[in-house]
Motif scaffolding. Structure first.
Motif, short mmCIF file in Angstrom:
data_model
loop_
_atom_site.label_atom_id
_atom_site.label_comp_id
_atom_site.label_asym_id
_atom_site.label_seq_id
_atom_site.Cartn_x
_atom_site.Cartn_y
_atom_site.Cartn_z
N LYS A 129 0.90 -1.34 0.18
CA LYS A 129 -0.15 -0.07 -0.01
C LYS A 129 0.72 1.39 -0.12
O LYS A 129 0.59 2.10 -0.56
CB LYS A 129 -0.85 -0.12 1.13
N ALA A 130 2.16 1.29 0.84
CA ALA A 130 2.82 2.47 0.82
C ALA A 130 3.48 2.71 -0.51
O ALA A 130 3.60 3.86 -0.91
CB ALA A 130 4.02 2.17 1.86
N LYS A 131 3.83 1.76 -1.46
CA LYS A 131 4.39 1.86 -2.35
C LYS A 131 3.21 2.56 -3.61
O LYS A 131 3.72 3.45 -4.21
CB LYS A 131 5.01 0.66 -2.97
N LYS A 132 2.15 1.79 -3.56
CA LYS A 132 1.17 2.42 -4.37
C LYS A 132 0.56 3.58 -4.04
O LYS A 132 0.46 4.53 -4.95
CB LYS A 132 -0.10 1.40 -4.02
N ASN A 133 0.64 4.07 -2.81
CA ASN A 133 0.19 5.38 -2.50
C ASN A 133 1.39 6.52 -2.72
O ASN A 133 0.86 7.46 -3.15
CB ASN A 133 -0.17 5.45 -1.13
N ALA A 134 2.60 6.11 -2.53
CA ALA A 134 3.68 6.98 -3.09
C ALA A 134 3.59 7.15 -4.32
O ALA A 134 3.74 8.29 -4.85
CB ALA A 134 5.00 6.33 -2.66
N ARG A 135 3.37 6.15 -5.15
CA ARG A 135 3.20 6.38 -6.89
C ARG A 135 2.16 7.36 -7.08
O ARG A 135 2.38 8.22 -8.21
CB ARG A 135 3.18 5.04 -7.41
N LYS A 136 1.14 6.99 -6.49
CA LYS A 136 -0.10 7.89 -6.89
C LYS A 136 -0.08 9.29 -6.54
O LYS A 136 -0.40 10.17 -7.15
CB LYS A 136 -1.49 7.06 -6.26
N ALA A 137 0.64 9.68 -5.34
CA ALA A 137 0.96 10.97 -4.76
C ALA A 137 1.83 11.67 -5.69
O ALA A 137 1.85 12.80 -6.06
CB ALA A 137 1.54 10.74 -3.35
N ASN A 138 2.89 11.13 -6.11
CA ASN A 138 3.88 11.56 -6.89
C ASN A 138 3.08 11.90 -8.54
O ASN A 138 3.23 13.09 -8.99
CB ASN A 138 5.12 10.73 -7.40
N TRP A 139 2.26 10.99 -8.71
CA TRP A 139 1.59 11.33 -10.11
C TRP A 139 0.56 12.35 -10.08
O TRP A 139 0.63 13.20 -11.09
CB TRP A 139 0.78 9.86 -10.41
N LYS A 140 -0.21 12.45 -9.00
CA LYS A 140 -0.82 13.72 -8.88
C LYS A 140 -0.23 14.86 -8.62
O LYS A 140 -0.55 16.18 -9.14
CB LYS A 140 -1.89 13.34 -7.52
N GLN A 141 0.80 14.85 -8.00
CA GLN A 141 1.80 16.00 -7.78
C GLN A 141 2.18 16.50 -9.04
O GLN A 141 2.31 17.85 -9.08
CB GLN A 141 2.94 15.73 -6.81
N LYS A 142 2.59 15.79 -9.97
CA LYS A 142 2.95 16.24 -11.36
C LYS A 142 2.00 17.01 -12.00
O LYS A 142 2.12 18.12 -12.51
CB LYS A 142 3.26 14.98 -12.08
N GLY A 143 0.67 16.58 -11.75
CA GLY A 143 -0.64 17.17 -12.45
C GLY A 143 -0.74 18.52 -11.59
O GLY A 143 -0.96 19.70 -12.27
N PHE A 144 -0.75 18.61 -10.41
CA PHE A 144 -0.87 19.90 -9.66
C PHE A 144 0.20 20.90 -9.99
O PHE A 144 -0.03 22.21 -10.00
CB PHE A 144 -0.69 19.53 -8.02
N LYS A 145 1.53 20.58 -10.20
CA LYS A 145 2.50 21.44 -10.33
C LYS A 145 2.55 22.07 -11.92
O LYS A 145 2.77 23.16 -12.10
CB LYS A 145 3.92 20.80 -10.54
N ALA A 146 1.98 21.09 -12.67
CA ALA A 146 1.73 21.59 -13.99
C ALA A 146 0.37 22.58 -14.22
O ALA A 146 0.45 23.78 -14.83
CB ALA A 146 1.43 20.42 -15.20
N ALA A 147 -0.56 22.59 -13.25
CA ALA A 147 -1.86 23.31 -13.11
C ALA A 147 -1.20 24.45 -12.53
O ALA A 147 -1.77 25.70 -12.98
CB ALA A 147 -2.93 22.93 -12.50
N GLN A 148 -0.48 24.59 -11.46
CA GLN A 148 0.13 25.78 -11.07
C GLN A 148 0.74 26.58 -11.96
O GLN A 148 0.76 27.83 -12.08
CB GLN A 148 1.01 25.57 -9.70
N LYS A 149 1.69 25.94 -12.80
CA LYS A 149 2.52 26.69 -13.54
C LYS A 149 1.79 27.46 -14.56
O LYS A 149 1.88 28.38 -15.02
CB LYS A 149 3.55 25.61 -14.12
N SER A 150 0.71 26.65 -15.36
CA SER A 150 -0.04 27.18 -16.25
C SER A 150 -1.04 28.41 -15.81
O SER A 150 -1.18 29.20 -16.31
CB SER A 150 -0.99 26.20 -16.95
#
Length: 56
Positions: free
Chosen positions: A10-31
């Motif tokens: 679960k920890a590995k799965k949640n870390a990957r999901k959080a990383n994926w979501k963070q990428k989208g959040f950063k792209a949205a903030q930048k735009s």
């Protein structure tokens, strides 16, 4: 066909999901930041030309 041998923790799965979501959040903030700077008329990291049709 490739099949995973063991269950992903679960920890590995949640870390990957959080990383994926963070990428989208950063792209949205930048735009959003870029859009705000363009509205203010002071873009520093983006070059664009404003074409005004004078044939009207």
């Amino acid at each position: 066909m490739a099949v995973p041998k063991k269950r992903t923790s679960k920890a590995k799965k949640n870390a990957r999901k959080a990383n994926w979501k963070q990428k989208g959040f950063k792209a949205a903030q930048k735009s959003l930041s870029l859009a705000k700077s363009m509205l203010r008329g002071k873009p520093t990291s983006f070059v664009y030309s404003v074409y005004i049709d004078e044939a009207e």
